[in-house]
Design an enzyme around this catalytic site. Structure first.
Site, PDB file in Angstrom:
ATOM      1  N   ARG A   1      15.904  -0.128   3.301  1.00  0.00           N
ATOM      2  CA  ARG A   1      15.248   1.106   3.739  1.00  0.00           C
ATOM      3  C   ARG A   1      16.195   1.900   4.628  1.00  0.00           C
ATOM      4  NH1 ARG A   1       9.229   0.429   6.049  1.00  0.00           N
ATOM      5  NH2 ARG A   1       9.342  -1.152   4.424  1.00  0.00           N
TER       6      ARG A   1
ATOM      7  N   SER B   1       7.488   2.654   2.135  1.00  0.00           N
ATOM      8  CA  SER B   1       6.215   2.203   2.673  1.00  0.00           C
ATOM      9  C   SER B   1       5.563   3.258   3.571  1.00  0.00           C
ATOM     10  CB  SER B   1       6.414   0.875   3.409  1.00  0.00           C
ATOM     11  OG  SER B   1       5.176   0.328   3.794  1.00  0.00           O
ATOM     12  N   HIS B   2       5.429   2.959   4.863  1.00  0.00           N
ATOM     13  CA  HIS B   2       4.735   3.833   5.798  1.00  0.00           C
ATOM     14  C   HIS B   2       5.686   4.742   6.567  1.00  0.00           C
ATOM     15  CE1 HIS B   2       6.157   0.362   7.993  1.00  0.00           C
ATOM     16  NE2 HIS B   2       6.067   1.048   9.113  1.00  0.00           N
TER      17      HIS B   2
ATOM     18  N   LYS C   1      11.704  -2.200  -2.381  1.00  0.00           N
ATOM     19  CA  LYS C   1      11.102  -3.522  -2.234  1.00  0.00           C
ATOM     20  C   LYS C   1      11.391  -4.293  -3.515  1.00  0.00           C
ATOM     21  CE  LYS C   1       7.316  -2.224   0.896  1.00  0.00           C
ATOM     22  NZ  LYS C   1       5.848  -2.184   1.086  1.00  0.00           N
TER      23      LYS C   1
ATOM     24  N   ASP D   1      -1.754   3.178   3.344  1.00  0.00           N
ATOM     25  CA  ASP D   1      -0.420   3.665   3.692  1.00  0.00           C
ATOM     26  C   ASP D   1       0.259   4.303   2.474  1.00  0.00           C
ATOM     27  OD1 ASP D   1       0.219   1.394   2.214  1.00  0.00           O
ATOM     28  OD2 ASP D   1       1.959   0.930   3.446  1.00  0.00           O
TER      29      ASP D   1
ATOM     30  N   ASP E   1       2.470   3.359   0.202  1.00  0.00           N
ATOM     31  CA  ASP E   1       2.617   2.690  -1.091  1.00  0.00           C
ATOM     32  C   ASP E   1       1.471   1.736  -1.407  1.00  0.00           C
ATOM     33  OD1 ASP E   1       3.470   0.849   0.878  1.00  0.00           O
ATOM     34  OD2 ASP E   1       4.747  -0.209  -0.541  1.00  0.00           O
TER      35      ASP E   1
ATOM     36  N   ASP F   1      -0.104  -0.891   0.182  1.00  0.00           N
ATOM     37  CA  ASP F   1      -0.245  -2.313   0.499  1.00  0.00           C
ATOM     38  C   ASP F   1      -0.710  -2.547   1.928  1.00  0.00           C
ATOM     39  OD1 ASP F   1       2.075  -1.634   1.821  1.00  0.00           O
ATOM     40  OD2 ASP F   1       3.396  -2.919   0.619  1.00  0.00           O
ATOM     41  N   ARG F   2      -1.136  -1.478   2.645  1.00  0.00           N
ATOM     42  CA  ARG F   2      -1.677  -1.620   3.998  1.00  0.00           C
ATOM     43  C   ARG F   2      -3.058  -0.969   4.059  1.00  0.00           C
ATOM     44  NH1 ARG F   2       2.641  -1.228   8.722  1.00  0.00           N
ATOM     45  NH2 ARG F   2       4.505  -2.056   7.724  1.00  0.00           N
TER      46      ARG F   2
ATOM     47  N   HIS G   1      -1.139  -5.568   5.978  1.00  0.00           N
ATOM     48  CA  HIS G   1      -0.935  -6.313   4.733  1.00  0.00           C
ATOM     49  C   HIS G   1      -1.949  -7.455   4.676  1.00  0.00           C
ATOM     50  CE1 HIS G   1       2.875  -4.339   3.662  1.00  0.00           C
ATOM     51  NE2 HIS G   1       3.111  -4.309   4.952  1.00  0.00           N
TER      52      HIS G   1
END
Length: 814
Positions: free
Chosen positions: A370, A459-460, A469, A593, A595, A597-598, A680
């Site tokens: 990232r 992600s976030h 990822k 979030d 993508d 996954d949160r 997660h």
């Protein structure tokens, strides 16, 4: 740059190859057999002996405790008057006489752990009993003529209940004596007696089932289990070895080392002799025939993992939009062996990352890649990464990768460059488009041949970041393997070839699969906060499929994210969701979030229900069906989880923060449920074990529907605490890990218990504090929790002093 060439291997006759293969087979079979005979079996026998000795002593401790209680009960009953208590309530100042008619307290049982005792008249069944449902059951069994064995049950803590009849002057039972004794003295006795073991006391609960009364000792290691019966038919002791006991049972390795050394030495000598004799025979043949090659030395073949070029034809067919395609089998083309041409320049250099050796090391993080778009990660970076991933996939015996991406403006170009790199290594790609990360993981579990994939996402993080990822055989890559990717990119370690590109749609199958698994909580009004992430379209569709009335908020995928990061764990990002839930009278709100996954929830009253509290809800639901299982949670999670998990018969396991660490620990442990404070949440009971915010949201709605309780009512049943959000303290990427190491070694945290699973977590009697290096940003992450606001502030002040002793310039916001 990799250079070199292949030379033809010296010819070995088939009989020699078969002999070498046979020798190798003998070594492969005999080495583990010797290990089993000379190491494992003696160690197993030693452990069995130690466990048997401790089990015998444990049984004696249990029997002594139980007999001590029953003997004390018998002595107490022998001193009672022969008539049962009766009479009407009194207004006197004696509290014993103000209790309901039909019973009175017994207060002088001489036994450690005694809590309460009651004498209940036989004709007082209509009167309220002083304890619980178990007491009522024991009371009725005694009146029916039984003398039940003592039984353990949990009220506010674990107790041993003993019920006995009291006969009057005439025939028959005039009263029932009920005693309640704490199990703490027994636990203390067993803890001292059974050192070095993981001990569980089981109690059978009928129909072949049993439950854990309590567990003592450190986590068990692999080894035998000793089950010991006790004087109570319903009780069993289970002893398993810990690392301490395993060390006590250590056996000598000398016999194994000597045996294997002799065995391998003989094998090597025999193999060398066979090969040498074959070469001597070939030399004689060449000399006799006048072959000029007789004067040359035989070359040892070079072997480089990255020198083969795999040439594949692109598939011209059109894949089905509703299913993942299998890789087509084609006639094997003649493979060409050549070194990858690393000197060929790319046609459109982008940014300053033209040379992989200049890629910044800090973008290769603990559980993903990232960084800042263009400055740190660009199309060149993505293409180099794709080449390495494609090459490693081919080398691992697989042929394809599944690729997806989120809604960021930079994602399409990076995904295209990544795919180009993968294809150039001769690896096929199945492109499933722009979808949430859980959909990529779902696709990997649905395809029968492809187990690895890459998600282009940050992600976030804010819109200016992007990354990757990476999942290999269903495991998320972590720091060591991600660092190896960096080295492979810098060393240009790849093969060349031509892979085939396929496209597939997976979202319909994903939604249908969740819909079949969840009991629909029809009629709930739910506000969905998409934060303009990739989940914005899919989450409302899923909730509507489940029969919910959905109100959409910021659900149009827009990688600009309104100028903020799509992070639902920031309270500021939930303000609009809270207002909408309250204004619309919704049952709850759900925030996702960037993508997918949160997950964070908001109750109908506007209360933020943080992910570790959501995990508490899921624990109660899952452990009812899977008692005795592990539950994985991260170092940032509430301490309330540990007591809850234990009370429901589970085993709490605190682990490292990060979706990759948690994902892999879930697979390793087989835990049915787990999660971390960052949102997660993992399900491995009815789902596939990866973090999936959409599936977690569906499970939450199912629980609310089944319980017929609001989210507020469910959360209100948990013990209260005062906790902070994540607190970020800015720190340079290159310094943060070293800073935490210094804090752990030099900091003075008083009487706190230090945990270094991930960063530094210090546990106190009434709270805890945490400092760790963030894996996703240049910062330290802090969090605090305690039973009161004053205790939180005390712990914060202590941590602040220790942080400033190392760096007085830190800007700490408390």
């Amino acid at each position: 740059m990799i250079t070199g060439h292949r030379t033809k291997a010296p010819y070995l006759p088939r009989r020699i190859l078969l002999a070498l293969l046979l020798i190798g087979l003998v070594l492969a079979v005999s080495t583990p057999l010797l290990y089993r005979l000379l190491v494992e079996q003696p160690r197993h026998q030693a452990l069995e002996g130690l466990l048997a000795d401790r089990a015998s002593r444990g049984r004696a401790a249990v029997d002594e405790f139980v007999s001590g209680v029953t003997d004390a009960v018998d002595r107490q009953l022998s001193e009672l008057p022969t008539s049962a208590p009766s009479g009407a309530p009194s207004s006197s100042t004696d509290p014993e006489r103000d209790r309901p008619v039909g019973w009175r307290a017994l207060t002088d049982l001489d036994v450690p752990g005694f809590d309460e005792g009651y004498l209940i008249a036989a004709d007082g069944a209509d009167f309220p009993l002083p304890t619980n449902y178990l007491a009522q059951t024991l009371y009725e069994r005694v009146l029916s003529g039984e003398i039940p064995d003592p039984v353990a049950a949990r009220d506010t803590q674990w107790y041993l209940y003993v019920a006995r009849p009291v006969a009057g002057e005439a025939t028959g039972i005039e009263a029932v004596a009920l005693f309640q004794v704490r199990l703490d003295p027994l636990k203390s006795a067993l803890k001292d007696t059974l050192a070095g073991t993981n001990t569980r006391l089981f109690q059978s609960v009928g129909e072949g089932r049993r439950g854990v009364v309590f567990e003592l000792g450190q986590p068990p290691v692999r080894g035998p289990e000793k089950v010991e019966e006790t004087s109570l038919d319903r009780w069993q002791l289970s002893l398993r070895p810990t690392a301490q006991l395993q060390a006590d049972a250590a056996v000598s390795w000398w016999y194994f080392a000597a045996s294997t050394t002799v065995l391998w030495g003989l094998a090597v000598l025999l193999m060398a002799r066979l090969v040498r004799r074959n070469f001597q025979w070939r030399d004689r043949q060449w000399r006799d025939s006048g072959d000029p090659r007789a004067a040359k030395k035989h070359s040892i073949p070079e072997d480089n993992l990255f020198t083969e070029r795999f040439v594949k034809k692109a598939d011209s067919g059109t894949p089905s939009p509703t299913a993942l395609p299998d890789r087509e089998t084609e006639p094997a083309a003649e493979q060409q062996t050549e070194v990858a041409d690393n000197s060929e320049p790319f046609t459109q250099p982008v940014g300053r990352a033209a040379d992989p050796a200049t890629f910044p090391s800090h973008v290769f993080r603990a559980y993903d890649i990232r960084g800042r778009v263009d400055d740190e990660i660009d199309e060149k970076f993505a293409q180099f990464l794709g080449r390495v991933l494609g090459s490693q996939t081919i080398h691992a015996g697989e042929e394809s990768l599944i690729v997806a991406g989120d809604a960021r403006p930079s994602t399409p170009a990076l995904k295209s460059a990544l795919i180009k790199g993968i294809l150039s290594a001769g690896c096929d790609v199945i492109d499933i488009g722009l979808v949430p990360t859980p959909v990529l993981n779902f696709a990997l579990h649905q395809h029968d041949k492809v187990q690895s994939g890459v998600m282009v996402t940050a992600s976030h993080n804010t819109a200016g970041d992007n990354g990757f990822k990476i999942f290999a055989r269903h495991h998320a890559l972590t720091s060591e393997r991600i660092a190896a990717l960096r080295d492979a990119m810098a060393g240009r370690q790849w093969v060349t070839g031509q892979g085939a590109l396929h496209e597939a749609g997976v979202t319909d199958i994903y939604l249908q699969t969740i819909g079949k698994d969840i009991l629909p909580p029809e009629g709930l009004k739910v506000v969905v906060e998409g934060l303009h992430g990739i989940t914005g379209e899919l989450a409302p569709a899923l909730l509507k499929l489940l029969g919910c009335d959905v109100i959409e908020l910021n659900c149009s995928p827009d990688g600009a994210f309104d100028g903020r990061g799509p992070d639902p764990t920031l309270a500021a990002n939930l303000e609009e969701l809270i207002q909408t839930v309250e204004l619309q009278g919704a049952d709850l709100g759900l925030a996702f979030d960037g993508d997918g996954d949160r997950l964070v929830a908001v109750s109908g009253s506007g209360r933020i229900v943080w992910p570790d509290e959501l995990l508490m809800i899921f624990v109660k639901d899952v452990l009812i069906r899977t008692p005795g299982s592990d539950v994985i949670f991260d170092v940032k999670s509430t301490r309330r989880l540990q007591g809850l998990i234990t009370s429901y018969g589970g085993r709490p396991v605190m682990w490292k923060t990060g979706h990759s660490h948690m994902h892999n620990k879930m697979l390793e442990s087989g835990a049915p449920v787990g999660g971390e404070f960052s949102g997660h949440l993992f399900f491995n009971d009815r789902w596939f074990g990866f973090d999936d915010a959409l599936y977690a949201a569906a499970r939450l709605l199912e629980i609310i529907g089944l319980r017929e309780q609001s989210l507020d009512e469910i959360v209100a049943s948990f013990p209260e605490s005062v906790a902070t959000e994540e607190i970020k303290v800015a720190m340079d990427e290159e310094q943060k890990d070293r800073f935490v190491e210094r804090l752990a070694s030099e900091g003075d945290f008083g009487d706190g218990a230090v945990i270094t699973t991930d960063g530094l977590r210090v546990e106190y009697a009434e709270g805890w504090g945490l400092v760790r290096a963030s894996n996703t940003s240049p910062a330290l992450t802090l969090r605090f929790e305690a039973e009161s606001r004053g205790e939180v502030e005390r712990i914060q002040a202590l941590f602040k002093r220790q942080l400033h002793l190392i760096d007085p310039t830190l800007a700490i916001p408390f």
